[in-house]
Enzyme design. Structure first.
Site, mmCIF file in Angstrom:
data_model
loop_
_atom_site.group_PDB
_atom_site.id
_atom_site.type_symbol
_atom_site.label_atom_id
_atom_site.label_comp_id
_atom_site.label_asym_id
_atom_site.label_seq_id
_atom_site.Cartn_x
_atom_site.Cartn_y
_atom_site.Cartn_z
ATOM 1 N N SER A 55 0.867 -1.179 0.000
ATOM 2 C CA SER A 55 0.000 0.000 0.000
ATOM 3 C C SER A 55 0.901 1.225 0.000
ATOM 4 C CB SER A 55 -0.873 0.020 1.256
ATOM 5 O OG SER A 55 -1.600 1.236 1.342
ATOM 6 N N TYR B 176 -2.622 -1.445 10.645
ATOM 7 C CA TYR B 176 -2.599 -1.655 9.187
ATOM 8 C C TYR B 176 -1.338 -1.031 8.578
ATOM 9 C CZ TYR B 176 -4.087 -1.272 4.276
ATOM 10 O OH TYR B 176 -4.160 -1.343 2.906
HETATM 11 N N1 NAD Z 1 -8.704 -0.694 -1.753
HETATM 12 C C1 NAD Z 1 -7.715 0.147 -1.548
HETATM 13 O O1 NAD Z 1 -7.853 1.363 -1.663
HETATM 14 C C2 NAD Z 1 -6.351 -0.378 -1.176
HETATM 15 C C3 NAD Z 1 -5.300 0.548 -1.078
HETATM 16 C C4 NAD Z 1 -4.044 0.095 -0.749
HETATM 17 C C5 NAD Z 1 -3.831 -1.256 -0.530
HETATM 18 N N2 NAD Z 1 -4.864 -2.121 -0.627
HETATM 19 C C6 NAD Z 1 -4.581 -3.539 -0.384
HETATM 20 O O2 NAD Z 1 -5.123 -4.329 -1.423
HETATM 21 C C7 NAD Z 1 -5.495 -5.602 -0.902
HETATM 22 C C8 NAD Z 1 -6.957 -5.893 -1.235
HETATM 23 O O3 NAD Z 1 -7.756 -4.838 -0.743
HETATM 24 P P1 NAD Z 1 -9.310 -4.723 -1.112
HETATM 25 O O4 NAD Z 1 -9.658 -3.297 -1.006
HETATM 26 O O5 NAD Z 1 -9.578 -5.470 -2.359
HETATM 27 O O6 NAD Z 1 -9.928 -5.497 0.157
HETATM 28 P P2 NAD Z 1 -11.324 -6.248 0.329
HETATM 29 O O7 NAD Z 1 -11.625 -6.127 1.794
HETATM 30 O O8 NAD Z 1 -12.330 -5.764 -0.678
HETATM 31 O O9 NAD Z 1 -10.978 -7.772 0.004
HETATM 32 C C9 NAD Z 1 -10.119 -8.503 0.839
HETATM 33 C C10 NAD Z 1 -10.373 -9.994 0.647
HETATM 34 O O10 NAD Z 1 -9.471 -10.680 1.540
HETATM 35 C C11 NAD Z 1 -10.200 -11.712 2.200
HETATM 36 N N3 NAD Z 1 -9.551 -12.038 3.479
HETATM 37 C C12 NAD Z 1 -9.535 -11.298 4.612
HETATM 38 N N4 NAD Z 1 -8.871 -11.948 5.581
HETATM 39 C C13 NAD Z 1 -8.446 -13.114 5.051
HETATM 40 C C14 NAD Z 1 -7.719 -14.215 5.558
HETATM 41 N N5 NAD Z 1 -7.294 -14.261 6.846
HETATM 42 N N6 NAD Z 1 -7.425 -15.250 4.736
HETATM 43 C C15 NAD Z 1 -7.874 -15.238 3.453
HETATM 44 N N7 NAD Z 1 -8.592 -14.238 2.912
HETATM 45 C C16 NAD Z 1 -8.881 -13.182 3.709
HETATM 46 C C17 NAD Z 1 -11.601 -11.142 2.371
HETATM 47 O O11 NAD Z 1 -12.554 -12.166 2.599
HETATM 48 C C18 NAD Z 1 -11.803 -10.406 1.040
HETATM 49 O O12 NAD Z 1 -12.348 -11.260 0.052
HETATM 50 C C19 NAD Z 1 -5.192 -5.569 0.601
HETATM 51 O O13 NAD Z 1 -3.910 -6.096 0.829
HETATM 52 C C20 NAD Z 1 -5.213 -4.084 0.886
HETATM 53 O O14 NAD Z 1 -4.445 -3.750 2.027
HETATM 54 C C21 NAD Z 1 -6.130 -1.716 -0.934
#
Ligand code: NAD
Length: 256
Positions: A149, A162
């Protein structure tokens, strides 16, 4: 197709960014293992497995909690039993609490670190164990792609565990890349900026999104497919001499 014949695990691939990566990989010819604690997408609609199969691709859903070593071991075993090898693992699944240092309870700290850091460690370790048993293809035995991130480089306001976990992922990426380069393991990270996904809480708060829109140089927020494009490049033979990087997909946020 860029991933023809490749075998890839994507954690957290039921929803959001992981789902977009899984769909993109499958469209480029990879067999994709969807590893998640739940199968139903947070944003609703058909499952990732259904979408891939409807498009004529190959996928498998394996219910996996990445913070559980035995579950991660079973995930890699199922992958290799089904498809024969493991070329790429995308460590994407993560969780967050939206709590400051003083608000964070020991239980919240342990939960976030157990998924976002220990889970990435377990998945990387078990994947590399498997990859080292495989013959290299174009000098590469296997690839790890960690979704970090921008908040691994600058603080995430009001989200202490986080942000700490994401900083750790950036360093974990460099450490694995350096320690296992000689063995043909490639390890990179992708650092998303604000990407609009379906998850609840602060991430979709209208004020927070409005701030992110004003803070991002490009005139829109990110989409899951923006991250999938970067993850596709790093999984493909287009990048064979890139390792240890943290590729920003943030509309220019970190440049300004
Ligand atoms: N959306 C953003 O703006 C953003 C920005 C920076 C980084 N990220 C990173 O991108 C990645 C995905 O983010 P997102 O927004 O798609 O999140 P999201 O919450 O939409 O999806 C996350 C998925 O991970 C699964 N999950 C959670 N805990 C788990 C576990 N213990 N084992 C297996 N699966 C598990 C959830 O069920 C879900 O399907 C993450 O690493 C997040 O930190 C997202």
């Amino acid at each position: 197709m860029l991933l023809d014949g490749k075998i890839a695990i994507v954690t957290g691939a039921s929803s959001g960014i992981g789902r977009a990566i899984a769909l993109r990989y499958a469209a480029e010819g990879a067999s994709v293992v969807i590893a998640d604690v739940i199968e139903a997408p947070i944003e609703g609609g058909e499952t990732t497995l259904e979408l891939i199969e409807q498009a004529g691709g190959t996928a498998l859903f394996v219910r996996t909690d990445i913070s559980d070593w035995n579950a991660v071991d079973a995930l890699v075993m199922t992958t290799t039993t089904t498809f024969g090898r493991l070329d790429v693992i995308v460590n994407n699944a993560a969780t967050y609490t939206s709590t400051t240092l003083l608000e964070t309870t020991p239980e919240q700290w342990n939960k976030v670190l157990s998924v976002n850091l220990t889970g990435f460690f377990f998945c990387s370790k078990r994947a590399v164990q498997q990859m080292l048993e495989q013959e290299p293809v174009n000098d590469v035995r296997g690839r790890i792609i960690n979704i970090s991130s921008q908040h691994g480089m600058v603080a995430c306001p009001g989200d202490f565990p986080y942000s700490v976990s994401k900083g750790g992922i950036v360093q974990m990426t460099r450490q694995i890349a350096v320690d296992h380069a000689a063995q043909g393991i490639i390890c990179n990270a992708v650092a998303p900026g604000t990407i609009v996904t379906g998850k609840p809480g602060i991430a979709n708060d209208p004020d927070a999104l409005s701030y992110s829109r004003s803070r991002t140089p490009l005139p829109r927020l990110g989409r899951p497919d923006d991250v999938a494009g970067a993850a596709l490049f790093l999984a493909s033979d287009m990048s064979t001499y890139v390792t240890g990087i943290n590729l920003m997909v943030d509309g220019g946020w970190m440049a300004g």
